[in-house]
Design a protein around this motif. Sequence first.
Motif, mmCIF file in Angstrom:
data_model
loop_
_atom_site.group_PDB
_atom_site.id
_atom_site.type_symbol
_atom_site.label_atom_id
_atom_site.label_comp_id
_atom_site.label_asym_id
_atom_site.label_seq_id
_atom_site.Cartn_x
_atom_site.Cartn_y
_atom_site.Cartn_z
ATOM 1 N N MET A 103 0.782 -1.168 0.156
ATOM 2 C CA MET A 103 -0.086 -0.056 -0.015
ATOM 3 C C MET A 103 0.936 1.105 -0.167
ATOM 4 N N THR A 104 0.361 2.071 -0.784
ATOM 5 C CA THR A 104 1.197 3.363 -0.707
ATOM 6 C C THR A 104 1.097 4.425 0.571
ATOM 7 N N ASP A 105 1.915 5.358 0.710
ATOM 8 C CA ASP A 105 1.559 6.296 1.869
ATOM 9 C C ASP A 105 0.452 7.206 1.592
ATOM 10 N N HIS A 106 -0.427 7.319 2.560
ATOM 11 C CA HIS A 106 -1.535 8.268 2.512
ATOM 12 C C HIS A 106 -1.651 8.758 3.853
ATOM 13 N N PRO A 107 -1.963 10.121 3.963
ATOM 14 C CA PRO A 107 -2.311 10.829 5.252
ATOM 15 C C PRO A 107 -3.653 10.067 5.709
ATOM 16 N N PRO A 108 -3.368 9.763 7.078
ATOM 17 C CA PRO A 108 -4.393 9.006 7.559
ATOM 18 C C PRO A 108 -5.557 9.654 8.339
ATOM 19 N N TYR A 109 -5.661 10.900 8.497
ATOM 20 C CA TYR A 109 -6.506 11.735 9.417
ATOM 21 C C TYR A 109 -6.566 13.159 8.871
ATOM 22 N N THR A 110 -7.622 13.598 8.648
ATOM 23 C CA THR A 110 -7.679 15.030 8.451
ATOM 24 C C THR A 110 -8.715 15.653 9.530
ATOM 25 N N SER A 111 -8.854 17.012 9.571
ATOM 26 C CA SER A 111 -9.429 17.744 10.612
ATOM 27 C C SER A 111 -11.075 17.215 10.426
ATOM 28 N N ASP A 112 -11.405 16.727 9.312
ATOM 29 C CA ASP A 112 -13.049 16.016 9.179
ATOM 30 C C ASP A 112 -13.099 14.830 8.968
ATOM 31 N N GLY A 113 -12.190 13.923 9.273
ATOM 32 C CA GLY A 113 -12.401 12.512 9.117
ATOM 33 C C GLY A 113 -11.074 11.818 8.739
ATOM 34 N N TYR A 114 -11.285 10.462 8.506
ATOM 35 C CA TYR A 114 -10.180 9.761 8.301
ATOM 36 C C TYR A 114 -9.959 9.383 6.860
ATOM 37 N N THR A 115 -8.810 9.198 6.458
ATOM 38 C CA THR A 115 -8.457 8.940 4.939
ATOM 39 C C THR A 115 -9.138 7.428 4.872
ATOM 40 N N ILE A 116 -9.582 7.324 3.782
ATOM 41 C CA ILE A 116 -10.063 5.824 3.364
ATOM 42 C C ILE A 116 -9.468 5.401 1.968
ATOM 43 N N VAL A 117 -9.142 4.154 2.029
ATOM 44 C CA VAL A 117 -8.450 3.740 0.856
ATOM 45 C C VAL A 117 -9.243 2.467 0.645
ATOM 46 N N ALA A 118 -9.943 2.495 -1.018
ATOM 47 C CA ALA A 118 -10.587 1.279 -1.416
ATOM 48 C C ALA A 118 -9.731 0.405 -2.468
ATOM 49 N N ARG A 119 -9.391 -0.602 -2.190
ATOM 50 C CA ARG A 119 -8.388 -1.586 -3.064
ATOM 51 C C ARG A 119 -9.027 -2.643 -3.492
ATOM 52 N N VAL A 120 -8.695 -3.132 -4.732
ATOM 53 C CA VAL A 120 -9.209 -4.269 -5.255
ATOM 54 C C VAL A 120 -8.607 -5.468 -4.923
ATOM 55 N N ILE A 121 -9.365 -6.421 -4.109
ATOM 56 C CA ILE A 121 -8.449 -7.438 -3.673
ATOM 57 C C ILE A 121 -8.941 -8.880 -4.543
ATOM 58 N N LYS A 122 -9.974 -8.720 -5.213
ATOM 59 C CA LYS A 122 -10.447 -9.867 -6.002
ATOM 60 C C LYS A 122 -11.060 -9.294 -7.409
#
Length: 96
Positions: A1-20
């Motif tokens: 997984m690549t580096d993404h900021p985990p949290y902003t002042s208004d919520g979490y960062t979300i990553v949708a990744r294809v697993i199948k």
Amino acid sequence: MTDHPPYTSDGYTIVARVIKQEGHCAACHRVGDEVVFDGQTVQGKVCIHALYSFLPKVFALRYGADFPWAEDRDVATHACPDAWNPVVFEIRRLRD
């Protein structure tokens, strides 16, 4: 997984990744494809049908909801609505 900021002042960062992915995906999704939701942008390519169907989970995880049936409360899985050519996404809330 690549580096993404985990949290902003208004919520979490979300990553949708294809697993199948099975059959022929008309949007050409492949295992490993990622879409990042940081609250201001959507980064990555995503089929509009899949996006529309999993967006409620992205929204819920972004603002702190838990799915009590899930082993990892920061992760939800979601299959796109094409039953003959399913693409399965792992939707992950980044905390750190």
